[in-house]
Enzyme design. Structure first.
Site, short mmCIF file in Angstrom:
data_model
loop_
_atom_site.label_atom_id
_atom_site.label_comp_id
_atom_site.label_asym_id
_atom_site.label_seq_id
_atom_site.Cartn_x
_atom_site.Cartn_y
_atom_site.Cartn_z
N CYS A 137 0.87 -1.18 0.00
CA CYS A 137 0.00 0.00 0.00
C CYS A 137 0.91 1.23 0.00
O CYS A 137 2.07 1.14 -0.37
CB CYS A 137 -0.98 -0.02 1.18
SG CYS A 137 -0.21 -0.02 2.81
N ASN A 193 2.29 1.46 4.34
CA ASN A 193 2.60 0.20 5.03
C ASN A 193 2.32 0.28 6.54
O ASN A 193 3.00 -0.34 7.34
CB ASN A 193 4.05 -0.26 4.79
CG ASN A 193 4.34 -1.70 5.21
OD1 ASN A 193 5.44 -2.02 5.63
ND2 ASN A 193 3.37 -2.58 5.11
N CYS A 242 -1.43 0.86 7.43
CA CYS A 242 -2.87 0.57 7.59
C CYS A 242 -3.28 -0.70 6.86
O CYS A 242 -3.62 -1.71 7.50
CB CYS A 242 -3.72 1.74 7.08
SG CYS A 242 -3.48 3.28 8.00
N ARG A 243 -3.29 -0.67 5.51
CA ARG A 243 -3.89 -1.78 4.76
C ARG A 243 -2.96 -2.97 4.58
O ARG A 243 -3.35 -4.12 4.85
CB ARG A 243 -4.33 -1.27 3.37
CG ARG A 243 -5.47 -0.30 3.43
CD ARG A 243 -5.62 0.45 2.12
NE ARG A 243 -4.51 1.36 1.87
CZ ARG A 243 -4.33 2.06 0.76
NH1 ARG A 243 -5.18 1.92 -0.23
NH2 ARG A 243 -3.31 2.89 0.66
N SER A 244 -1.75 -2.75 4.06
CA SER A 244 -0.92 -3.92 3.72
C SER A 244 -0.43 -4.70 4.95
O SER A 244 -0.34 -5.93 4.87
CB SER A 244 0.23 -3.55 2.78
OG SER A 244 1.11 -2.62 3.35
N ASP A 296 -7.95 3.67 0.91
CA ASP A 296 -7.09 4.16 1.98
C ASP A 296 -7.95 4.64 3.15
O ASP A 296 -8.71 5.59 3.01
CB ASP A 296 -6.25 5.31 1.41
CG ASP A 296 -5.24 5.84 2.39
OD1 ASP A 296 -5.30 5.46 3.59
OD2 ASP A 296 -4.37 6.61 1.97
P1 4NP Z 1 -1.77 2.82 4.08
O1 4NP Z 1 -2.44 4.18 4.64
O2 4NP Z 1 -1.25 3.13 2.71
O3 4NP Z 1 -2.93 1.87 4.04
O4 4NP Z 1 -0.71 2.44 5.07
C1 4NP Z 1 -1.72 5.38 4.72
C2 4NP Z 1 -0.90 5.62 5.80
C3 4NP Z 1 -0.21 6.82 5.88
C4 4NP Z 1 -0.34 7.75 4.88
C5 4NP Z 1 -1.15 7.50 3.79
C6 4NP Z 1 -1.84 6.31 3.71
N1 4NP Z 1 0.35 8.98 4.96
O5 4NP Z 1 0.14 9.85 4.11
O6 4NP Z 1 1.16 9.17 5.88
#
Ligand code: 4NP
Length: 171
Positions: free
Chosen positions: A12, A15, A17-19, A128
């Site tokens: 994602c 790294n 939240c989702r992955s 996201d």
């Molecule tokens: P992820 O979510 O891609 O599912 O881990 C996010 C976590 C942090 C950010 C964006 C998306 N960020 O902009 O910091």
């Protein structure tokens, strides 16, 4: 790919939240089916802002609610050598998959897929949830849980499968 992939990387943006959730949920699915020692499962982010961090507390909480402990995982940035180390590289959303394909050497582009499409054969993204509320994480968990079961089925890692070698006919 002639045989079932033995290494799967979920990707994602951050790294956190989702992955990491997909890594923990998919690992628990294949462990429950008895294939945990045959598959390398990992996750990474296309961005490196959160390197070394534990998953987002909301991802840890939704996983824990379903009996899965992801608190010890650490975020890392996707690396070019991941294209050699992993048979299957699954982006959570279309921009993740596009970013990965743009980085991939020609011979590795076919390892990159959108997670839900590859697992279910239907179009769809894991959105996201970072800036949303807890409901977003519950939705993401459900999508990841369903797709993880479908992915394990597709790769031939079924609870009742007598021989893993039969998986190659499924590809
Ligand atoms: P992820 O979510 O891609 O599912 O881990 C996010 C976590 C942090 C950010 C964006 C998306 N960020 O902009 O910091």
């Amino acid at each position: 790919m002639s045989a079932a992939p033995a290494s799967v990387l979920f990707v994602c943006l951050g790294n956190i939240c989702r992955s990491p959730l997909a890594e923990g949920v998919f690992r628990s699915v294949i462990e429950a089916r008895g294939f945990g020692d045959q598959v390398l499962v990992d996750s990474a982010g296309t961005g490196g802002w959160h390197q070394g961090s534990a998953p987002d507390p909301r991802s840890i909480a939704i996983a824990a609610r379903h009996g899965i402990d992801i608190a010890g995982q650490k975020a890392r940035k996707f690396r070019p050598d991941d294209f050699e180390r992993f048979d299957l590289i699954l982006g959570m959303d279309r921009s993740n998959a596009d970013d990965l394909r743009a980085l991939a050497p020609a011979q590795a582009k076919n390892r990159v897929h959108l997670f839900l499409e590859y697992a279910n054969g239907r179009t769809g993204e894991v959105p996201d949830p970072y800036y949303g509320g807890p409901d977003g994480f519950a939705d993401v968990y459900r999508m990841i849980r369903d797709a993880s079961g479908a992915l394990a089925d597709r790769l031939g890692w079924r609870a009742s499968a007598p021989l893993r070698g039969q998986a190659s006919s499924m590809m």
